[in-house]
Write an enzyme that holds these catalytic residues in place. Sequence first.
Site, PDB file in Angstrom:
ATOM      1  N   CYS A 170     -68.316  -1.062 -54.429  1.00 14.90           N
ATOM      2  CA  CYS A 170     -67.174  -1.886 -54.033  1.00 14.90           C
ATOM      3  C   CYS A 170     -65.846  -1.125 -54.152  1.00 14.90           C
ATOM      4  O   CYS A 170     -65.556  -0.262 -53.341  1.00 14.90           O
ATOM      5  CB  CYS A 170     -67.166  -3.177 -54.840  1.00 14.90           C
ATOM      6  SG  CYS A 170     -66.154  -4.490 -54.091  1.00 14.90           S
ATOM      7  N   ARG A 185     -61.763 -13.684 -48.183  1.00 12.28           N
ATOM      8  CA  ARG A 185     -62.759 -12.858 -48.844  1.00 12.28           C
ATOM      9  C   ARG A 185     -64.131 -13.055 -48.193  1.00 12.28           C
ATOM     10  O   ARG A 185     -64.433 -14.122 -47.652  1.00 12.28           O
ATOM     11  CB  ARG A 185     -62.849 -13.184 -50.336  1.00 12.28           C
ATOM     12  CG  ARG A 185     -61.548 -12.979 -51.082  1.00 12.28           C
ATOM     13  CD  ARG A 185     -61.738 -13.067 -52.585  1.00 12.28           C
ATOM     14  NE  ARG A 185     -62.485 -11.922 -53.099  1.00 12.28           N
ATOM     15  CZ  ARG A 185     -61.919 -10.748 -53.383  1.00 12.28           C
ATOM     16  NH1 ARG A 185     -60.619 -10.557 -53.202  1.00 12.28           N
ATOM     17  NH2 ARG A 185     -62.655  -9.757 -53.859  1.00 12.28           N
ATOM     18  N   HIS A 217     -72.827  -5.728 -55.485  1.00 13.65           N
ATOM     19  CA  HIS A 217     -72.775  -5.979 -56.924  1.00 13.65           C
ATOM     20  C   HIS A 217     -74.119  -6.567 -57.345  1.00 13.65           C
ATOM     21  O   HIS A 217     -75.050  -6.665 -56.576  1.00 13.65           O
ATOM     22  CB  HIS A 217     -71.659  -6.972 -57.255  1.00 13.65           C
ATOM     23  CG  HIS A 217     -70.284  -6.430 -57.068  1.00 13.65           C
ATOM     24  ND1 HIS A 217     -69.724  -5.484 -57.891  1.00 13.65           N
ATOM     25  CD2 HIS A 217     -69.327  -6.733 -56.147  1.00 13.65           C
ATOM     26  CE1 HIS A 217     -68.493  -5.218 -57.509  1.00 13.65           C
ATOM     27  NE2 HIS A 217     -68.228  -5.953 -56.447  1.00 13.65           N
TER      28      HIS A 217
END
Length: 240
Positions: free
Chosen positions: A94, A128, A191
């Site tokens: 990320c 997002r 993640h």
Amino acid sequence: MNIKIAHLYPDMLNLYGDRGNIIALTQRMKQRGIDVSTDAITMGKTFNADDYDILFIGGGQDFEQDVLLDDLKKGKDAEINKAIQSSKVMLAICGGFQMLGKYYKTYDGKMLEYMGALDFYTEGKPERMIGNYAFKTKEGIEIVGFENHSGRTYLGTGVEPLGKMIKGYGNNGEDGTEGVRYKNTFGTYSHGPILPKNPQFADFLISKALENKYGKTELAPLDDILEEKARKQVFKLYIK
């Protein structure tokens, strides 16, 4: 055989338990009798990429990435570049992935000049991209993970995506790509962390590190029955 890992900024870049990737790599090597050690490379600490076989950098918020830029440009960026070009294995997650690129332009217009180690850039948006997702590498490894990022990443020349999206947004929600790969460097938005969820990909990285150091090496198989059952079940849930 022995493998040495450099964990960059473990105290600042550890969103969603990204240090679990180090744990997964370490345990899977130890189970095979491979000696493994990890050094924490924190702010203000110099390191020589030649001393390491695997580099890892986790994810963080935009603020943390901004704070780390000055430290990176005091020599760590050159060592990371050296590691990449000498085919050391590197996994970047990320925010760490984004910092390998040319720049990050925030949605309100702020420009963050990044390392430029690889040819890609990222632009932030107010919305997002969040959720469980899945993608497939060119080796056919199906990877499950979790993404949460406002940055849209666009790959340039000389690099390729880590994988093609099966479900989710990936790099930008537009072109069906996820992450980046160049030589033995791999960047991803996954993640979770990614390696405990995907033992096949963890072994892929270990194999690359051993091959780069010792030549072609066959990994002894591990009993991953439970891990694979869990991964396959999660995969089924993700692609609904």
